[in-house]
Design a protein around this motif. Sequence first.
Motif, PDB file in Angstrom:
ATOM      1  N   HIS A  37      17.903  62.765  46.239  1.00  0.00           N
ATOM      2  CA  HIS A  37      19.218  62.277  46.660  1.00  0.00           C
ATOM      3  C   HIS A  37      19.133  60.871  47.237  1.00  0.00           C
ATOM      4  CE1 HIS A  37      22.427  61.564  49.625  1.00  0.00           C
ATOM      5  NE2 HIS A  37      23.206  62.230  48.768  1.00  0.00           N
ATOM      6  N   SER A  38      18.066  60.580  47.978  1.00  0.00           N
ATOM      7  CA  SER A  38      17.894  59.284  48.625  1.00  0.00           C
ATOM      8  C   SER A  38      16.539  58.709  48.234  1.00  0.00           C
ATOM      9  CB  SER A  38      17.980  59.436  50.149  1.00  0.00           C
ATOM     10  OG  SER A  38      19.151  60.117  50.526  1.00  0.00           O
ATOM     11  N   ARG A  39      16.373  57.460  48.474  1.00  0.00           N
ATOM     12  CA  ARG A  39      15.079  56.830  48.219  1.00  0.00           C
ATOM     13  C   ARG A  39      14.040  57.344  49.210  1.00  0.00           C
ATOM     14  NH1 ARG A  39      16.342  50.442  46.933  1.00  0.00           N
ATOM     15  NH2 ARG A  39      17.577  50.798  45.029  1.00  0.00           N
ATOM     16  N   TYR A  42      14.280  56.329  52.903  1.00  0.00           N
ATOM     17  CA  TYR A  42      15.251  56.979  53.789  1.00  0.00           C
ATOM     18  C   TYR A  42      14.687  58.259  54.391  1.00  0.00           C
ATOM     19  CZ  TYR A  42      19.039  53.840  52.418  1.00  0.00           C
ATOM     20  OH  TYR A  42      19.827  52.731  52.225  1.00  0.00           O
ATOM     21  N   ARG A 183      20.279  64.981  52.206  1.00  0.00           N
ATOM     22  CA  ARG A 183      21.004  63.715  52.307  1.00  0.00           C
ATOM     23  C   ARG A 183      20.411  62.843  53.424  1.00  0.00           C
ATOM     24  NH1 ARG A 183      25.964  63.853  49.637  1.00  0.00           N
ATOM     25  NH2 ARG A 183      26.430  65.883  48.689  1.00  0.00           N
ATOM     26  N   ARG A 185      19.731  59.637  53.401  1.00  0.00           N
ATOM     27  CA  ARG A 185      20.390  58.332  53.564  1.00  0.00           C
ATOM     28  C   ARG A 185      21.620  58.449  54.447  1.00  0.00           C
ATOM     29  NH1 ARG A 185      22.954  56.197  48.266  1.00  0.00           N
ATOM     30  NH2 ARG A 185      24.461  57.790  48.908  1.00  0.00           N
ATOM     31  N   ASN A 186      22.430  59.497  54.237  1.00  0.00           N
ATOM     32  CA  ASN A 186      23.643  59.675  55.043  1.00  0.00           C
ATOM     33  C   ASN A 186      23.282  59.856  56.513  1.00  0.00           C
ATOM     34  OD1 ASN A 186      24.300  59.954  52.356  1.00  0.00           O
ATOM     35  ND2 ASN A 186      25.942  61.407  52.718  1.00  0.00           N
TER      36      ASN A 186
END
Length: 493
Positions: A37-39, A42, A183, A185-186
């Motif tokens: 979902h994120s790099r 993150y 998630r 990054r979020n």
Amino acid sequence: MSTSLILIILLIVGAGAYGLAASRAVRMSGGKLSALHSRPGYYGAYAAIWAILPAALVLAVWLVASPMIVERTVRGGFPDDVKSMPVAEQNLAYGMINAIARGLPMLSAEDTAALSSGSVDVRAKLAEKGVPLAGDVQPYMLEAARTLNAETGNSRLAMTAAVALLALGGAAIALRSVAPRFRARNRVERVILWALVAASSIAILTTVGIVLSMLTEAAHFFREIPPLEFFFGTVWDPRFAGAGSTSAGQFGLIPLLAGTLYIGFVAMLVAVPVGLFAAIYMAEYASPKVRSLAKPLLEVLAGIPTIVYGFFALITVGPFLRDLSMQVNGLLTGNYVNFIQAQSVLTAGIVMGIMLIPYVSSLSDDIITAVPKALRDGSLGLGATRSETIKKVVLPAALPGIVGALLMTASRAIGETMIVVLAAGVAARMQINPFEPMTTVTVKIVAQLTGDLEFTSPQTLVAFALGITLFAITLCLNIYALYIVRKYREQYE
């Protein structure tokens, strides 16, 4: 363990958590980062935040709360006769205990044993180690110092353990949360958002704290001196009369406010034409090479400390104006008597105006250069000359911003202190002759807060009343400047 070492350990744990989380995310992706979902960065940042942030918050709270708890414990062990002393004497005794506690670790085991047996003077022995004491050491102080060191050591040990466990626990929780669809990054961006909110709140809270502190002390002043007498009084004489007299001195604001506005007005008369013309030249006439050289040189004035401007006024400008007035008076009347004093409104206004030139020129230059080039080209295309274009097109378009910049510069002039102290004197008087000394609100604030102070008398508390008045004036100027800029600003496509 010292606080610096604890912070270094936190950073090491955070860096390790970052690397482990990022590498775990890469392994879970099976070499296909698009499955995440994120790099990976993150995921690493999320783990580092969990490892550092909770532990750092606990560390900050502990460092604030622990000294107060330890102090309460040590004071609780004072003898009853010490507890019955005034608070000031108890504070003095605790200060000596602190000094003894700092000196005890410097002593050898033999010295410590000798102190315990009472065969060695504690004060002399600590003085040998570079820890001077202001008074005689009482028997209970040595025991209280040992208690202080023991409690402080226990608190620091517990703090180190708590911070380390929180850092490792937070890293472990974050590592367990790493998953391809997590998630990260979020979560990281939410933490960064709250950090930005906290950072922006610092300025607001600082302003509120300053205002509240000044209002509190000013309220104490107005309990003793009527506000009408302060705001509308025309005599400034804060000295109390002799003992037994009911006179409470005179704290009239009007002479100080008149001097503040008068000197600020003279300074603006100097700064506005020079600064504005310099801005027009740099924005409209100067070549790029000249502009790149002239603007930084002009802005160097803004970096000169105000005390240097004060010295310049005291030893150069003031004597020059005094001698010049003497020569002019001699040529006109034959009487070689100076009519301009070295310390005067004119001296302070000229030097302060020189200091304000870069503020006016830099702000005005930025505003003028922001006017779209299409307006200039249209005016020139219709046959107007360059000077007509500047007068009829550029300056009207930039006028709201320039007016706002001038009002902000005026608020800077009103708050100046050092130049006025050295160039305008300290005489609180009401007069319109610019060749005579006057003083300002800021000078009297410095004067009332100089020396051994007790914030209980009107002579000292009046500084806070002056400060809140000056704050209100500058705040109103800044608000009005923003109002003008927003109301009359034209939007260009």
